[in-house]
Scaffold this motif. Structure first.
Motif, PDB file in Angstrom:
ATOM      1  N   ASP A 320       9.227 -45.723  21.826  1.00 29.60           N
ATOM      2  CA  ASP A 320       9.386 -44.622  20.886  1.00 29.60           C
ATOM      3  C   ASP A 320       9.205 -43.260  21.550  1.00 29.60           C
ATOM      4  O   ASP A 320       8.177 -42.982  22.159  1.00 29.60           O
ATOM      5  CB  ASP A 320       8.369 -44.782  19.753  1.00 29.60           C
ATOM      6  CG  ASP A 320       8.485 -43.683  18.724  1.00 29.60           C
ATOM      7  OD1 ASP A 320       9.603 -43.478  18.226  1.00 29.60           O
ATOM      8  OD2 ASP A 320       7.474 -43.019  18.423  1.00 29.60           O
ATOM      9  N   ASP A 321      10.232 -42.404  21.382  1.00 32.10           N
ATOM     10  CA  ASP A 321      10.151 -41.029  21.854  1.00 32.10           C
ATOM     11  C   ASP A 321      10.675 -40.037  20.824  1.00 32.10           C
ATOM     12  O   ASP A 321      10.871 -38.859  21.143  1.00 32.10           O
ATOM     13  CB  ASP A 321      10.932 -40.857  23.171  1.00 32.10           C
ATOM     14  CG  ASP A 321      10.118 -41.312  24.378  1.00 32.10           C
ATOM     15  OD1 ASP A 321       8.897 -41.110  24.379  1.00 32.10           O
ATOM     16  OD2 ASP A 321      10.700 -41.887  25.300  1.00 32.10           O
ATOM     17  N   PHE A 349      17.149 -47.035  15.257  1.00 27.62           N
ATOM     18  CA  PHE A 349      16.234 -46.490  16.256  1.00 27.62           C
ATOM     19  C   PHE A 349      16.451 -44.982  16.263  1.00 27.62           C
ATOM     20  O   PHE A 349      17.132 -44.450  15.375  1.00 27.62           O
ATOM     21  CB  PHE A 349      16.438 -47.123  17.641  1.00 27.62           C
ATOM     22  CG  PHE A 349      17.766 -46.837  18.290  1.00 27.62           C
ATOM     23  CD1 PHE A 349      17.862 -45.932  19.339  1.00 27.62           C
ATOM     24  CD2 PHE A 349      18.931 -47.477  17.879  1.00 27.62           C
ATOM     25  CE1 PHE A 349      19.078 -45.671  19.961  1.00 27.62           C
ATOM     26  CE2 PHE A 349      20.150 -47.228  18.485  1.00 27.62           C
ATOM     27  CZ  PHE A 349      20.225 -46.312  19.536  1.00 27.62           C
ATOM     28  N   ASP A 353      14.618 -42.249  21.829  1.00 29.86           N
ATOM     29  CA  ASP A 353      13.932 -43.467  22.252  1.00 29.86           C
ATOM     30  C   ASP A 353      14.498 -43.978  23.578  1.00 29.86           C
ATOM     31  O   ASP A 353      15.701 -43.877  23.838  1.00 29.86           O
ATOM     32  CB  ASP A 353      14.097 -44.574  21.204  1.00 29.86           C
ATOM     33  CG  ASP A 353      13.331 -44.292  19.921  1.00 29.86           C
ATOM     34  OD1 ASP A 353      12.482 -43.390  19.933  1.00 29.86           O
ATOM     35  OD2 ASP A 353      13.596 -44.985  18.920  1.00 29.86           O
TER      36      ASP A 353
END
Length: 386
Positions: A320-321, A349, A353
């Motif tokens: 996760d970003d 998503f 990410d």
């Protein structure tokens, strides 16, 4: 070479003499990480406050999150980690919690007419409580219970070094802080929370009625039905991260394991296919920096009812970003009388990410052995059919 030059420039900018962290007044409502770190370093922190932060980050870690203490908990429920409820607060165990020190600090600055006082302390504190700012304490398990922390913040540049505040008998000194220092002595990093909004796999286990057996039971996706003799259950047993994905100031790696499959597929005609739709299973697993290279027991159900008609399923791992929402458009395959049919789906998503791995995994892949191990980008996984 650039890294060495920036490190040298930072070293030249740091004084070894006692300093006052604030050079300018804090703007009302400002949530700059550097300012929060400076504020904490100005407080008369002692053993009680160290224990408060340690209790909170230990609780967060035990609940499947990073070693973190959110500002919301610091002000509302001292000592409470992510995943705890308000009823579990330990506030009564801290006669002088950090929030009280902050109140005293602003009161003394305001009364004294100090130039470092902010425009409106109440507005600042309310903004801090509502923010995503937190104290992150990497390698907190190594704390000796006495040593005062160095306080720093996430510079947000991807750098591995920053300046921090060291509390000494002579006052506050600025020193260089890197991950090696954080392994050797306590370091508090002021950074931003990005996992508290999600349920960790540990919290999902606790929602399962069988969790009281010790937390080692499998996590079931929503809508799981009782399996029959014609079905098998696909379980992701272990998860091993081979490298950390984010700069150490940002904390642990938060992985989301996602899969899409058709549960309990037993259609015998194309018309019956309309009765089925893919189910998306999605779990978050937080891997602390010190856990890189070690197996973690995951024990989560990916496909609860896998029949022999299901040829494959869609599998994806992201770190996760953040970013905006997007999706991976894919299909899984099932058979009806030796003919293959696809079920289209979208696995969500976010644009920033890190996509660790994505693709289709077949039934034959999982039938190779009783426990199947594989490398998926920079993670190693093991699966089993039950």
């Amino acid at each position: 070479m650039k890294k060495l030059m920036s490190f040298a420039a930072l070293a030249l900018a740091i004084s070894c003499d006692p300093v006052s962290p604030y050079e300018q007044p804090i703007a009302s409502g400002s949530m700059e990480l550097s300012e929060v770190a400076s504020l904490l370093s100005e407080l008369p922190l002692a053993a009680e406050q160290f224990r408060e932060v340690y209790d909170a980050v230990s609780s967060s870690s035990g609940n499947g999150y990073d070693e973190e203490y959110t500002m919301a908990s610091l002000f509302e429920c001292p000592g409470q980690g992510v995943g705890e409820t308000a009823a579990e607060t330990k506030a009564s165990g801290y006669p002088k919690p950090i929030r009280s020190l902050i109140d005293d600090y602003f009161a003394s600055k305001t009364k004294g007419g100090d130039a470092m006082a902010i425009e409106d302390p109440e507005v600042f504190i309310e903004g801090l409580k509502a923010s995503d700012v937190q104290i992150y304490w990497p390698y907190s398990e190594n704390w000796d219970g006495r040593t005062a922390p160095v306080i720093t913040f996430d510079p947000g540049t991807g750098a591995g070094v920053n300046y921090g505040y060291e509390m000494t008998s002579e006052g506050v000194k600025t020193i260089l802080v890197d991950e090696e220092l954080a392994m050797e002595r306590p370091v508090w990093v002021v950074n931003r929370n990005d996992d508290a909004a999600f349920k960790s796999i540990e919290m999902l286990r606790r929602e399962d009625p069988d969790w009281a057996q010790g937390g080692n039971v499998t996590v079931k996706p929503n809508g799981t039905k009782a399996t029959n003799n014609a079905c098998r259950t696909l379980i992701l047993k272990t998860f091993r991260m081979k490298r950390n994905y984010d700069p150490w100031f940002a904390g642990a790696s938060e992985f989301f394991v996602k899969c899409g499959a058709v549960e309990s597929f037993t259609a015998s005609t194309e018309a019956e296919m309309k009765l089925y739709s893919p189910q998306i299973t999605d779990f978050m697993v937080v891997v602390r920096r010190g856990a890189a290279g070690y197996n973690q027991n995951f024990n989560a159900v990916l496909v609860s009812e896998w029949t022999d008609q299901l040829d494959n399923f869609a599998f994806m791992i992201v770190e996760d970003d953040g970013g905006t929402k997007t999706s991976w458009k894919c299909s899984c395959m099932a058979k009806i009388e030796s003919k293959s049919y696809g079920f289209d789906m979208e696995i969500p998503f976010r644009t920033s990410d890190d996509v660790v791995w994505r693709g289709l995994l077949s039934r034959r892949y999982f039938e190779k052995d009783s426990i199947v191990k594989g490398h998926f980008g920079d993670v190693e996984l093991s699966f089993t059919f039950e």
